[in-house]
Write a protein that holds these residues in place. Structure first.
Motif, PDB file in Angstrom:
ATOM      1  N   ALA A 113       3.103   7.259  -9.720  1.00  0.00           N
ATOM      2  CA  ALA A 113       2.312   7.952 -10.817  1.00  0.00           C
ATOM      3  C   ALA A 113       3.321   8.470 -11.830  1.00  0.00           C
ATOM      4  O   ALA A 113       4.634   8.491 -11.650  1.00  0.00           O
ATOM      5  N   GLU A 114       2.904   8.655 -12.981  1.00  0.00           N
ATOM      6  CA  GLU A 114       3.645   9.360 -14.405  1.00  0.00           C
ATOM      7  C   GLU A 114       4.095  10.831 -13.935  1.00  0.00           C
ATOM      8  O   GLU A 114       3.039  11.694 -13.223  1.00  0.00           O
ATOM      9  N   ASN A 115       5.274  11.031 -13.922  1.00  0.00           N
ATOM     10  CA  ASN A 115       5.568  12.480 -13.703  1.00  0.00           C
ATOM     11  C   ASN A 115       5.881  12.575 -12.215  1.00  0.00           C
ATOM     12  O   ASN A 115       6.283  13.618 -11.906  1.00  0.00           O
ATOM     13  N   ASP A 138       7.541  15.571 -18.577  1.00  0.00           N
ATOM     14  CA  ASP A 138       6.751  16.426 -19.259  1.00  0.00           C
ATOM     15  C   ASP A 138       6.615  17.781 -18.325  1.00  0.00           C
ATOM     16  O   ASP A 138       6.339  17.822 -17.358  1.00  0.00           O
ATOM     17  N   VAL A 275      -3.384  11.845  -8.123  1.00  0.00           N
ATOM     18  CA  VAL A 275      -3.427  11.019  -9.324  1.00  0.00           C
ATOM     19  C   VAL A 275      -4.734  11.161 -10.353  1.00  0.00           C
ATOM     20  O   VAL A 275      -5.724  10.650  -9.702  1.00  0.00           O
ATOM     21  N   ASP A 277      -5.872  10.027 -13.993  1.00  0.00           N
ATOM     22  CA  ASP A 277      -5.573   9.140 -15.369  1.00  0.00           C
ATOM     23  C   ASP A 277      -4.173   8.841 -15.304  1.00  0.00           C
ATOM     24  O   ASP A 277      -3.443   9.070 -16.274  1.00  0.00           O
ATOM     25  N   ARG A 279      -1.566  10.065 -13.831  1.00  0.00           N
ATOM     26  CA  ARG A 279      -0.577  11.307 -13.654  1.00  0.00           C
ATOM     27  C   ARG A 279      -0.762  12.207 -12.376  1.00  0.00           C
ATOM     28  O   ARG A 279      -1.824  12.291 -11.999  1.00  0.00           O
ATOM     29  N   THR A 281      -1.393  15.313 -10.139  1.00  0.00           N
ATOM     30  CA  THR A 281      -1.878  16.518 -10.304  1.00  0.00           C
ATOM     31  C   THR A 281      -1.628  17.185  -9.093  1.00  0.00           C
ATOM     32  O   THR A 281      -2.239  18.409  -9.202  1.00  0.00           O
ATOM     33  N   ASP A 307       2.055  19.344 -11.424  1.00  0.00           N
ATOM     34  CA  ASP A 307       1.996  18.618 -12.764  1.00  0.00           C
ATOM     35  C   ASP A 307       3.294  17.683 -12.686  1.00  0.00           C
ATOM     36  O   ASP A 307       3.260  16.939 -13.877  1.00  0.00           O
ATOM     37  N   ILE A 308       4.385  18.190 -12.138  1.00  0.00           N
ATOM     38  CA  ILE A 308       5.357  17.367 -12.161  1.00  0.00           C
ATOM     39  C   ILE A 308       6.206  17.223 -10.418  1.00  0.00           C
ATOM     40  O   ILE A 308       6.109  18.280  -9.877  1.00  0.00           O
TER      41      ILE A 308
END
Length: 436
Positions: A113-115, A138, A275, A277, A279, A281, A307-308
């Motif tokens: 996932a992103e981040n 982020d 995750v 969208d 990202r 969570t 969040d990261i």
């Protein structure tokens, strides 16, 4: 004249070059190759920017690098610009000191996932490594999760928690400092599969958490073993666990005065990343118990907001075409540093990512003893002269140590107030600076 090629200019590479000079003196020519135009490997891009005293070891390497015996050959990627076979045909011995630059993957659902970022990438980002300068993590969320119980996890948690003023004297790059200045993080959770008696964190690095201006370390007293159990620990580990006990005893009102909590979550094994969208969570964690030193899952799970997510679970060596590789161990296949006749490895490329910077010194001296035993005093290859002919034929743009000194002068001149330097974070700028 013995002709030796060392691939990698970090601690393992330069300690090996130092050993070669002491072994053979003027009867050797040693070329130290690096894919970047700048030397020193992890000293430049891996050691935390607020640990300048550790970075000072590069001055020792400079003494080895200056002179005719050892030559820095920067901006040359072995496997891309020159093959291992070609290097082997030119030098009496080729020694791979390439380290372990790749993150070991966290193989759980949602880890793509992103981040969700590996520590090699994240540390490279705040240290200005050209490969990771554009990472752009982020930091606008409130919760960070750091997976791992070693010093790298501590570095990441500390960097995430510091104020801008606390970076005075460091060489953190400006793009990272700007991002950290605007961070909204309120918690940094450090996840460890095992307990306090199994951490790999050293007392010095743990103790730094007590000095942070806006962050407070937190440990649950229930996670700590009985005090008498500490007696069996070796002294360094005992000091580390004593610090964890200090963290557990910090009064709650102190936590309230500091806006960021650094929370140690022991007996916690990440099982999945939530995750939304695309990202991250949150992190789904399974509680564990330790049996015979191993973490065993209990089946009980809970969720931590995130969040990261930054994974600090180890590193692997990058394979090179034509070099036997141990996939399971994540390093070159070798027997005490020997890979193939005339081909050797040293440092993390040999033993995996273990030990301190200083551990590479005896490793380097050991491999040179092996090389000396193997190559004896027989027929010599063309070495440096042959490589220079090949480089000219291919129009390879070599960066020398004198060029590096010009790059360093430019970085020092560009430093913001209170910083020792402002690193160039892309290869083109590094190469351009040598002409200034």
């Amino acid at each position: 004249m013995r002709h030796i090629a060392i691939v990698g200019s970090g601690p393992a590479g330069y300690y090996t070059a130092e050993a070669a000079v002491k072994k053979w003196g003027d009867e050797a020519r040693i070329d130290v190759f690096d894919m970047l135009p700048v030397p020193f490997g992890l000293i430049r891009t891996g050691v935390a920017p607020d640990h300048q005293s550790i970075k000072g070891v590069s001055r020792r390497y400079e003494k080895t690098a200056i002179g005719d015996t050892v030559r820095f050959v920067g901006n040359i990627a072995i496997g891309r610009d020159v093959s291992i076979e070609e290097l082997h045909s030119l030098y009496d011995a080729v020694i791979l000191a390439t380290g372990a630059p790749k993150d070991r993957l966290l193989r759980i659902e949602g880890s793509d996932a992103e981040n969700v970022i590996g520590s090699a990438a994240f540390v490279g980002w705040y240290n200005g490594h050209p490969e990771f300068a554009n990472l752009n993590p982020d930091l606008s969320g409130r919760h960070a999760v750091v997976v791992g119980m070693g010093n790298v996890a501590l570095d990441v948690a500390r960097i995430l928690s510091k104020t801008e003023d606390e970076f005075a004297g460091s060489d953190i790059v400006t793009h990272a400092l700007d991002a950290l200045r605007n961070s909204r993080l309120e918690s940094v959770t450090i996840l460890g599969r095992r307990g306090p008696h199994q951490i790999m964190m050293t007392p010095k690095e743990l103790g730094e958490l007590l000095q942070l201006e806006r962050a407070s370390p937190q440990v649950e007293s229930a996670d700590l073993p009985p005090l008498d159990d500490d007696a069996v620990l070796e002294p360094g580990m005992r000091k580390s666990v004593t610090l964890l006990r200090e963290f557990a005893a910090i009064p709650p009102n102190i936590h309230g005065e500091k806006p960021i909590a650094i929370e140690f979550d022991f007996f916690a094994s990440p099982k999945a990343i939530d995750v939304t969208d695309g990202r991250a969570t949150g992190v789904v964690v399974e509680q564990t118990v330790v049996e015979a030193g191993r973490a065993i899952g209990t089946g009980e799970t809970y969720r931590i907001p995130a969040d990261i997510v930054i994974t600090c679970i180890g590193y692997e060596t990058s394979p090179i075409e034509g070099v036997p590789f141990d996939e399971r161990a994540g390093r070159f296949a070798n027997d005490q540093g020997r890979i193939l006749p005339g081909l050797y490895c040293v440092g993390w490329a040999k033993r995996g990512p273990s030990g301190t910077i200083g551990t590479n010194r005896p490793d380097g001296y050991s491999v040179i003893d092996i090389v000396d035993e193997d190559i004896g005093s027989g027929h010599r290859k063309r070495g440096r002269e042959g490589f220079d002919d090949l480089a000219a034929e291919r129009r390879l743009d070599i960066v020398t140590f004198r060029d590096w000194q010009k790059i360093e002068e430019a970085e020092i001149a560009a430093a913001r107030h209170g910083s020792p330097r402002e690193k160039f974070v892309d290869i083109e700028s590094m190469i351009a600076a040598r002409g200034l």
